[in-house]
Design a protein around this motif. Structure first.
Motif, PDB file in Angstrom:
ATOM      1  N   MET A  88       0.849  -1.338  -0.050  1.00  0.00           N
ATOM      2  CA  MET A  88      -0.040  -0.155  -0.115  1.00  0.00           C
ATOM      3  C   MET A  88       0.777   1.109   0.003  1.00  0.00           C
ATOM      4  N   GLY A  89       0.575   2.304  -0.951  1.00  0.00           N
ATOM      5  CA  GLY A  89       1.266   3.573  -0.691  1.00  0.00           C
ATOM      6  C   GLY A  89       1.025   4.191   0.572  1.00  0.00           C
ATOM      7  N   SER A  90       1.738   5.280   0.652  1.00  0.00           N
ATOM      8  CA  SER A  90       1.782   5.984   1.827  1.00  0.00           C
ATOM      9  C   SER A  90       0.739   7.205   1.983  1.00  0.00           C
ATOM     10  N   SER A  91      -0.111   6.830   3.108  1.00  0.00           N
ATOM     11  CA  SER A  91      -1.191   7.746   3.305  1.00  0.00           C
ATOM     12  C   SER A  91      -1.456   7.974   4.700  1.00  0.00           C
ATOM     13  N   ARG A  92      -1.812   8.911   5.355  1.00  0.00           N
ATOM     14  CA  ARG A  92      -2.219   8.899   6.751  1.00  0.00           C
ATOM     15  C   ARG A  92      -3.474   8.255   7.036  1.00  0.00           C
ATOM     16  N   PHE A  93      -4.274   8.037   5.808  1.00  0.00           N
ATOM     17  CA  PHE A  93      -5.675   7.465   6.052  1.00  0.00           C
ATOM     18  C   PHE A  93      -5.353   6.127   5.643  1.00  0.00           C
ATOM     19  N   SER A  94      -6.294   5.180   6.252  1.00  0.00           N
ATOM     20  CA  SER A  94      -6.144   3.749   6.056  1.00  0.00           C
ATOM     21  C   SER A  94      -7.288   3.499   4.785  1.00  0.00           C
ATOM     22  N   CYS A  95      -8.128   4.362   4.830  1.00  0.00           N
ATOM     23  CA  CYS A  95      -9.359   4.104   3.733  1.00  0.00           C
ATOM     24  C   CYS A  95     -10.052   5.489   3.561  1.00  0.00           C
ATOM     25  N   VAL A  96     -10.518   5.812   2.441  1.00  0.00           N
ATOM     26  CA  VAL A  96     -11.214   7.191   2.057  1.00  0.00           C
ATOM     27  C   VAL A  96     -12.705   6.958   1.668  1.00  0.00           C
ATOM     28  N   LEU A  97     -13.725   7.737   2.283  1.00  0.00           N
ATOM     29  CA  LEU A  97     -14.868   7.478   1.977  1.00  0.00           C
ATOM     30  C   LEU A  97     -15.582   8.760   1.342  1.00  0.00           C
ATOM     31  N   TRP A  98     -16.147   8.741   0.193  1.00  0.00           N
ATOM     32  CA  TRP A  98     -16.566   9.722  -0.565  1.00  0.00           C
ATOM     33  C   TRP A  98     -18.207   9.904  -0.494  1.00  0.00           C
ATOM     34  N   ASP A  99     -18.481  11.241  -0.151  1.00  0.00           N
ATOM     35  CA  ASP A  99     -19.913  11.602  -0.613  1.00  0.00           C
ATOM     36  C   ASP A  99     -19.726  11.789  -2.192  1.00  0.00           C
ATOM     37  N   VAL A 100     -21.009  11.868  -2.887  1.00  0.00           N
ATOM     38  CA  VAL A 100     -21.125  11.754  -4.330  1.00  0.00           C
ATOM     39  C   VAL A 100     -21.608  13.041  -4.731  1.00  0.00           C
ATOM     40  N   ASP A 101     -22.968  13.452  -4.482  1.00  0.00           N
ATOM     41  CA  ASP A 101     -23.441  14.901  -4.939  1.00  0.00           C
ATOM     42  C   ASP A 101     -22.553  16.033  -4.289  1.00  0.00           C
ATOM     43  N   GLY A 102     -22.044  16.804  -5.153  1.00  0.00           N
ATOM     44  CA  GLY A 102     -21.511  17.987  -4.673  1.00  0.00           C
ATOM     45  C   GLY A 102     -20.043  17.749  -4.197  1.00  0.00           C
ATOM     46  N   THR A 103     -19.486  16.457  -4.422  1.00  0.00           N
ATOM     47  CA  THR A 103     -18.022  15.912  -4.028  1.00  0.00           C
ATOM     48  C   THR A 103     -17.614  15.515  -5.312  1.00  0.00           C
ATOM     49  N   ILE A 104     -17.853  14.484  -5.830  1.00  0.00           N
ATOM     50  CA  ILE A 104     -17.243  13.649  -6.816  1.00  0.00           C
ATOM     51  C   ILE A 104     -18.176  14.247  -8.353  1.00  0.00           C
ATOM     52  N   ALA A 105     -19.705  14.372  -8.250  1.00  0.00           N
ATOM     53  CA  ALA A 105     -20.462  14.513  -9.145  1.00  0.00           C
ATOM     54  C   ALA A 105     -21.299  15.848  -8.855  1.00  0.00           C
ATOM     55  N   ASP A 106     -21.434  16.413  -9.864  1.00  0.00           N
ATOM     56  CA  ASP A 106     -22.729  17.538 -10.187  1.00  0.00           C
ATOM     57  C   ASP A 106     -23.677  17.123 -10.843  1.00  0.00           C
ATOM     58  N   ALA A 107     -24.905  16.628 -10.225  1.00  0.00           N
ATOM     59  CA  ALA A 107     -26.050  16.019 -10.892  1.00  0.00           C
ATOM     60  C   ALA A 107     -27.049  17.390 -10.886  1.00  0.00           C
ATOM     61  N   SER A 108     -26.827  18.476 -10.394  1.00  0.00           N
ATOM     62  CA  SER A 108     -27.922  19.479 -10.294  1.00  0.00           C
ATOM     63  C   SER A 108     -28.652  19.822 -11.656  1.00  0.00           C
ATOM     64  N   ALA A 109     -28.103  19.672 -12.851  1.00  0.00           N
ATOM     65  CA  ALA A 109     -28.889  19.849 -14.027  1.00  0.00           C
ATOM     66  C   ALA A 109     -29.959  18.802 -14.237  1.00  0.00           C
ATOM     67  N   GLY A 110     -29.801  17.793 -13.648  1.00  0.00           N
ATOM     68  CA  GLY A 110     -30.926  16.899 -13.550  1.00  0.00           C
ATOM     69  C   GLY A 110     -31.753  16.896 -12.378  1.00  0.00           C
ATOM     70  N   ILE A 111     -31.372  16.951 -11.399  1.00  0.00           N
ATOM     71  CA  ILE A 111     -32.014  17.005  -9.993  1.00  0.00           C
ATOM     72  C   ILE A 111     -33.106  18.089  -9.930  1.00  0.00           C
ATOM     73  N   LEU A 112     -32.583  19.419 -10.171  1.00  0.00           N
ATOM     74  CA  LEU A 112     -33.411  20.515  -9.876  1.00  0.00           C
ATOM     75  C   LEU A 112     -34.873  20.478 -10.874  1.00  0.00           C
ATOM     76  N   PRO A 113     -34.721  20.214 -12.244  1.00  0.00           N
ATOM     77  CA  PRO A 113     -35.666  20.115 -12.966  1.00  0.00           C
ATOM     78  C   PRO A 113     -36.723  18.937 -12.548  1.00  0.00           C
ATOM     79  N   ARG A 114     -36.188  18.080 -12.185  1.00  0.00           N
ATOM     80  CA  ARG A 114     -37.015  16.861 -11.672  1.00  0.00           C
ATOM     81  C   ARG A 114     -37.941  17.279 -10.473  1.00  0.00           C
ATOM     82  N   ILE A 115     -37.339  18.226  -9.637  1.00  0.00           N
ATOM     83  CA  ILE A 115     -37.954  18.598  -8.272  1.00  0.00           C
ATOM     84  C   ILE A 115     -38.835  19.430  -8.675  1.00  0.00           C
ATOM     85  N   GLU A 116     -38.553  20.401  -9.637  1.00  0.00           N
ATOM     86  CA  GLU A 116     -39.812  21.230 -10.079  1.00  0.00           C
ATOM     87  C   GLU A 116     -41.008  20.724 -10.694  1.00  0.00           C
ATOM     88  N   ILE A 117     -40.573  19.478 -11.497  1.00  0.00           N
ATOM     89  CA  ILE A 117     -41.850  18.852 -11.949  1.00  0.00           C
ATOM     90  C   ILE A 117     -42.765  18.325 -10.919  1.00  0.00           C
TER      91      ILE A 117
END
Length: 221
Positions: free
Chosen positions: A1-30
């Motif tokens: 394993m490479g050098s890291s101060r962390f033993s594992c990484v957990l990711w949020d998705v919306d707003g962290t990895i991906a911007d899905a707002s172009a689909g989310i907001l119109p669906r909410i409006e509907i």
């Protein structure tokens, strides 16, 4: 394993990895329109991205719990019809970081209140699946209001069961829900300023970064 101060990484998705707002907001409006509710005020747009949708329909649209369950089911139906990866874009530089962390041998997973089947579809579309040990998201069943703590707890348990060292985890997210949910597990949070959270939501994070590229030295330095 490479050098890291962390033993594992957990990711949020919306707003962290991906911007899905172009689909989310119109669906909410509907959905809001079908329920006879007003459109999303301009100053509330960002508040809809990230938190559990059942919570948002109640807190931001004023729906009862029963009405919110119906709204979430309709919203998810629209998402399925349109394609879960439709209108989704990945933040510049984030995939490079994910690939480098993977190459260094540091296990990664998601801990998102986005339904797990939607995350899987997005990861498959963008060829990210093999970079993660597993995907952990909200239960796709309408009416189940998984919190960040619920998902994070399941993610840690599953990673541990898979033989992953979870003694020094870190969560990367962009909302106070990430920080609040991680607190009960003593998981430190790196706050993603490129997402949808406000500066006030950074409180409690160990670090707040402006760009995905800034994560590289923090995770692997």
């Amino acid at each position: 394993m490479g050098s890291s101060r962390f033993s594992c990484v957990l990711w949020d998705v919306d707003g962290t990895i991906a911007d899905a707002s172009a689909g989310i907001l119109p669906r909410i409006e509907i959905v809001l329109g079908e329920l006879g509710k007003p459109s999303i005020p301009a100053d509330q747009v960002n508040r809809w991205i990230g938190p559990p949708m059942l919570e948002s329909f109640q807190e931001l649209a004023g729906l009862s719990e029963d009405e919110a369950v119906v709204a979430v089911a309709r919203y998810r139906g629209l998402a399925g019809e349109q394609g879960y990866a439709n209108s989704v874009r990945l933040y510049d530089g984030v995939v490079d970081v994910i690939r480098e962390v993977h190459a260094a041998g540091v296990p990664q997973t998601t801990a998102s209140t986005k339904p797990s089947n939607q995350i899987e579809a997005i990861f498959e579309h963008f060829d990210l699946t093999d970079l993660f040990v597993a995907v952990h998201g909200a239960t796709p069943t309408p009416g189940v209001n998984d919190t960040k703590a619920d998902v994070l707890g399941r993610a840690l348990d599953d990673m541990r069961a898979r033989g992953v060292d979870v003694s020094r985890p870190v969560l990367i997210g962009d909302r106070h829900h990430d920080i609040d949910g991680a607190r009960g597990f003593d998981v430190p949070v790196i706050f993603a300023r490129w997402g949808f959270g406000s500066p006030e939501e950074e409180a409690g994070s160990i670090l707040a970064l402006d760009r995905p590229a800034d994560l590289r030295d923090v995770l692997l330095g």
